[in-house]
Design a protein around this motif. Structure first.
Motif, PDB file in Angstrom:
ATOM      1  N   LEU A 169       0.830  -1.205   0.000  1.00 49.60           N
ATOM      2  CA  LEU A 169       0.000   0.000   0.000  1.00 49.60           C
ATOM      3  C   LEU A 169       0.865   1.257   0.000  1.00 49.60           C
ATOM      4  CD1 LEU A 169      -2.836  -0.935   2.522  1.00 49.60           C
ATOM      5  CD2 LEU A 169      -3.060  -0.610   0.059  1.00 49.60           C
ATOM      6  N   SER A 170       1.924   1.227   0.782  1.00 56.94           N
ATOM      7  CA  SER A 170       2.826   2.376   0.848  1.00 56.94           C
ATOM      8  C   SER A 170       3.468   2.644  -0.509  1.00 56.94           C
ATOM      9  CB  SER A 170       3.914   2.118   1.896  1.00 56.94           C
ATOM     10  OG  SER A 170       4.854   3.167   1.909  1.00 56.94           O
ATOM     11  N   GLN A 171       3.946   1.585  -1.179  1.00 51.82           N
ATOM     12  CA  GLN A 171       4.556   1.753  -2.498  1.00 51.82           C
ATOM     13  C   GLN A 171       3.537   2.254  -3.512  1.00 51.82           C
ATOM     14  OE1 GLN A 171       6.861  -2.282  -2.208  1.00 51.82           O
ATOM     15  NE2 GLN A 171       7.715  -1.148  -3.915  1.00 51.82           N
ATOM     16  N   LEU A 172       2.326   1.711  -3.450  1.00 50.28           N
ATOM     17  CA  LEU A 172       1.286   2.127  -4.382  1.00 50.28           C
ATOM     18  C   LEU A 172       1.016   3.618  -4.251  1.00 50.28           C
ATOM     19  CD1 LEU A 172      -0.624   0.542  -6.401  1.00 50.28           C
ATOM     20  CD2 LEU A 172      -2.368   0.740  -4.633  1.00 50.28           C
ATOM     21  N   PHE A 173       0.891   4.087  -3.019  1.00 51.06           N
ATOM     22  CA  PHE A 173       0.611   5.501  -2.800  1.00 51.06           C
ATOM     23  C   PHE A 173       1.799   6.356  -3.203  1.00 51.06           C
ATOM     24  CE2 PHE A 173      -0.821   9.313  -0.715  1.00 51.06           C
ATOM     25  CZ  PHE A 173      -2.199   9.219  -0.800  1.00 51.06           C
ATOM     26  N   CYS A 174       2.988   5.853  -2.944  1.00 49.40           N
ATOM     27  CA  CYS A 174       4.210   6.577  -3.312  1.00 49.40           C
ATOM     28  C   CYS A 174       4.280   6.766  -4.830  1.00 49.40           C
ATOM     29  CB  CYS A 174       5.417   5.811  -2.804  1.00 49.40           C
ATOM     30  SG  CYS A 174       6.997   6.628  -3.079  1.00 49.40           S
ATOM     31  N   TYR A 175       4.056   5.691  -5.585  1.00 51.43           N
ATOM     32  CA  TYR A 175       4.112   5.769  -7.045  1.00 51.43           C
ATOM     33  C   TYR A 175       3.001   6.650  -7.606  1.00 51.43           C
ATOM     34  CZ  TYR A 175       6.979   1.530  -6.471  1.00 51.43           C
ATOM     35  OH  TYR A 175       7.932   0.618  -6.094  1.00 51.43           O
ATOM     36  N   SER A 176       1.863   6.653  -6.922  1.00 48.74           N
ATOM     37  CA  SER A 176       0.717   7.400  -7.437  1.00 48.74           C
ATOM     38  C   SER A 176       1.013   8.891  -7.572  1.00 48.74           C
ATOM     39  CB  SER A 176      -0.494   7.194  -6.522  1.00 48.74           C
ATOM     40  OG  SER A 176      -0.339   7.900  -5.294  1.00 48.74           O
ATOM     41  N   GLN A 177       1.946   9.376  -6.801  1.00 48.99           N
ATOM     42  CA  GLN A 177       2.251  10.799  -6.856  1.00 48.99           C
ATOM     43  C   GLN A 177       2.836  11.200  -8.202  1.00 48.99           C
ATOM     44  OE1 GLN A 177       3.480  12.583  -3.209  1.00 48.99           O
ATOM     45  NE2 GLN A 177       3.179  10.700  -2.062  1.00 48.99           N
ATOM     46  N   ASN A 178       3.489  10.230  -8.869  1.00 46.33           N
ATOM     47  CA  ASN A 178       4.002  10.515 -10.207  1.00 46.33           C
ATOM     48  C   ASN A 178       2.863  10.663 -11.221  1.00 46.33           C
ATOM     49  OD1 ASN A 178       7.066  10.480 -10.437  1.00 46.33           O
ATOM     50  ND2 ASN A 178       6.698   8.671  -9.173  1.00 46.33           N
ATOM     51  N   ILE A 179       1.769   9.947 -10.999  1.00 48.19           N
ATOM     52  CA  ILE A 179       0.610  10.117 -11.889  1.00 48.19           C
ATOM     53  C   ILE A 179       0.021  11.505 -11.706  1.00 48.19           C
ATOM     54  CG2 ILE A 179      -1.719   9.328 -12.446  1.00 48.19           C
ATOM     55  CD1 ILE A 179      -0.927   6.532 -11.876  1.00 48.19           C
ATOM     56  N   TYR A 180      -0.117  11.933 -10.454  1.00 48.24           N
ATOM     57  CA  TYR A 180      -0.648  13.277 -10.207  1.00 48.24           C
ATOM     58  C   TYR A 180       0.249  14.351 -10.825  1.00 48.24           C
ATOM     59  CZ  TYR A 180      -4.182  11.665  -6.846  1.00 48.24           C
ATOM     60  OH  TYR A 180      -5.257  11.078  -6.265  1.00 48.24           O
ATOM     61  N   ILE A 181       1.555  14.137 -10.783  1.00 56.18           N
ATOM     62  CA  ILE A 181       2.487  15.110 -11.351  1.00 56.18           C
ATOM     63  C   ILE A 181       2.317  15.215 -12.863  1.00 56.18           C
ATOM     64  CG2 ILE A 181       4.938  15.537 -11.831  1.00 56.18           C
ATOM     65  CD1 ILE A 181       5.529  14.386  -9.032  1.00 56.18           C
ATOM     66  N   ASN A 182       2.092  14.062 -13.509  1.00 63.20           N
ATOM     67  CA  ASN A 182       2.029  14.018 -14.969  1.00 63.20           C
ATOM     68  C   ASN A 182       0.614  14.111 -15.530  1.00 63.20           C
ATOM     69  OD1 ASN A 182       4.893  13.333 -16.142  1.00 63.20           O
ATOM     70  ND2 ASN A 182       4.693  12.126 -14.259  1.00 63.20           N
ATOM     71  N   GLN A 183      -0.393  13.982 -14.670  1.00 59.68           N
ATOM     72  CA  GLN A 183      -1.780  14.086 -15.124  1.00 59.68           C
ATOM     73  C   GLN A 183      -2.496  15.109 -14.245  1.00 59.68           C
ATOM     74  OE1 GLN A 183      -3.895  10.333 -15.648  1.00 59.68           O
ATOM     75  NE2 GLN A 183      -1.998   9.235 -16.056  1.00 59.68           N
ATOM     76  N   LEU A 184      -2.509  16.335 -14.690  1.00 63.21           N
ATOM     77  CA  LEU A 184      -3.121  17.396 -13.894  1.00 63.21           C
ATOM     78  C   LEU A 184      -4.642  17.282 -13.837  1.00 63.21           C
ATOM     79  CD1 LEU A 184      -0.945  20.434 -15.030  1.00 63.21           C
ATOM     80  CD2 LEU A 184      -0.607  18.897 -13.084  1.00 63.21           C
ATOM     81  N   ASN A 185      -5.210  16.405 -14.674  1.00 63.25           N
ATOM     82  CA  ASN A 185      -6.659  16.235 -14.690  1.00 63.25           C
ATOM     83  C   ASN A 185      -7.120  15.065 -13.827  1.00 63.25           C
ATOM     84  OD1 ASN A 185      -5.499  14.308 -16.420  1.00 63.25           O
ATOM     85  ND2 ASN A 185      -7.348  14.166 -17.676  1.00 63.25           N
ATOM     86  N   ARG A 186      -6.245  14.526 -12.980  1.00 65.81           N
ATOM     87  CA  ARG A 186      -6.651  13.419 -12.105  1.00 65.81           C
ATOM     88  C   ARG A 186      -7.062  13.949 -10.741  1.00 65.81           C
ATOM     89  NH1 ARG A 186      -5.380   8.228 -14.105  1.00 65.81           N
ATOM     90  NH2 ARG A 186      -6.708   7.483 -12.417  1.00 65.81           N
ATOM     91  N   ARG A 187      -8.245  13.512 -10.299  1.00 60.85           N
ATOM     92  CA  ARG A 187      -8.737  13.913  -8.996  1.00 60.85           C
ATOM     93  C   ARG A 187      -8.543  12.816  -7.950  1.00 60.85           C
ATOM     94  NH1 ARG A 187     -14.543  16.618 -10.316  1.00 60.85           N
ATOM     95  NH2 ARG A 187     -14.988  14.478 -10.948  1.00 60.85           N
ATOM     96  N   PHE A 188      -8.589  11.564  -8.387  1.00 59.24           N
ATOM     97  CA  PHE A 188      -8.251  10.436  -7.521  1.00 59.24           C
ATOM     98  C   PHE A 188      -7.786   9.282  -8.402  1.00 59.24           C
ATOM     99  CE2 PHE A 188     -12.804   9.921  -8.373  1.00 59.24           C
ATOM    100  CZ  PHE A 188     -12.906   8.577  -8.710  1.00 59.24           C
TER     101      PHE A 188
END
Length: 255
Positions: free
Chosen positions: A170-189
């Motif tokens: 879970l920790s790794q999943l959440f950690c990696y997810s931050q890269n999606i938010y950085i590269n996809q400004l249209n993601r809300r969750f």
């Protein structure tokens, strides 16, 4: 090393969030896709048909599909990558057969790459498996795309289902997810999956918490049908319910 310090800070925050994750039933999570009444009927019929076909394969002597030999705990992670990707493709092919021209449907496909570093990542960390959304008129095959900018969901795989491994996933999943938010400004969750041996959980990640579904055991018919159901719900889900902001569009830059 500045990069290692940055990763350590993000991982520490991710650890705290993972430890405060909220458990919900898979049915509650599927309800978050909020299908219309007519779409819900299509989903139910599609899930029943695909799950039935899958069980026919499991009860036969066919060795065409490797996921029929899905291992338990203590198997190599890279072995699980292939079984999972093949499972996803099996569902995508059959969703396409049934809903090629159904408005609002898309395929959920795995990346061709596994255990890899996306080219638009700002860290050296590697993803196990990633999932993408694809137009129904495209080929139902693993995609060569592998960047965070195009990614729908991340899949983190572990060999065992111990409490420490579960929290680490879970920790790794959440950690990696931050890269999606950085590269996809249209993601809300974001959506994600964690796998421990033959056990699968779905996750919904928002900025301050992780919702974790009940466990699906892929070695059992009920668990396989549950994972089929999740993939079909994603295939029929609106972009808004998949975590995207429909008011924002990414424009490709041209020279």
């Amino acid at each position: 090393n500045p990069e290692q310090e940055s990763i350590a800070i993000v991982r520490k925050k991710s650890d705290r969030i993972a430890q405060s994750s909220l458990d919900i039933s898979l049915d509650q999570m599927l309800a978050m896709t909020n299908p219309t009444r007519s779409t819900k009927k299509q989903i139910t019929k599609t899930v029943d048909e695909i799950a039935s076909e899958m069980e026919d394969i499991f009860s036969s002597d066919s060795d065409r599909y490797k996921f029929t030999e899905w291992p338990g705990t203590d198997s190599l992670e890279r072995v699980i990558y292939g079984y999972f990707s093949e499972f996803v493709l099996f569902v995508a092919e059959r969703v396409k057969e049934r809903h090629l021209d159904t408005s609002g449907w898309q395929m959920v496909l795995p990346s061709r790459l596994t255990d890899y570093k996306p080219s638009d990542s700002n860290t050296t960390e590697r993803l196990d498996v990633s999932l993408f959304l694809e137009d129904m008129h495209k080929e139902a095959a693993a995609l060569k795309e592998s960047d965070y900018a195009d990614m729908f969901a991340i899949v983190e795989v572990k060999r065992r289902d111990s409490p420490a491994e579960i929290n680490n996933a879970l920790s790794q999943l959440f950690c990696y997810s931050q890269n999606i938010y950085i590269n996809q400004l249209n993601r809300r969750f974001l959506w994600g999956l964690t796998i421990w041996g033959s056990y699968v959980c779905a996750e919904v990640m928002v900025h301050d918490k992780v919702l974790v579904s009940s466990t699906m055991d892929i070695r059992k018919a009920e668990g396989r049908k549950q994972l089929v159901s999740l993939l079909v719900h994603w295939s029929a889900c609106s972009t808004e319910r998949l975590g995207y902001d429909p008011s924002m569009r990414r424009r490709e830059l041209t020279r």
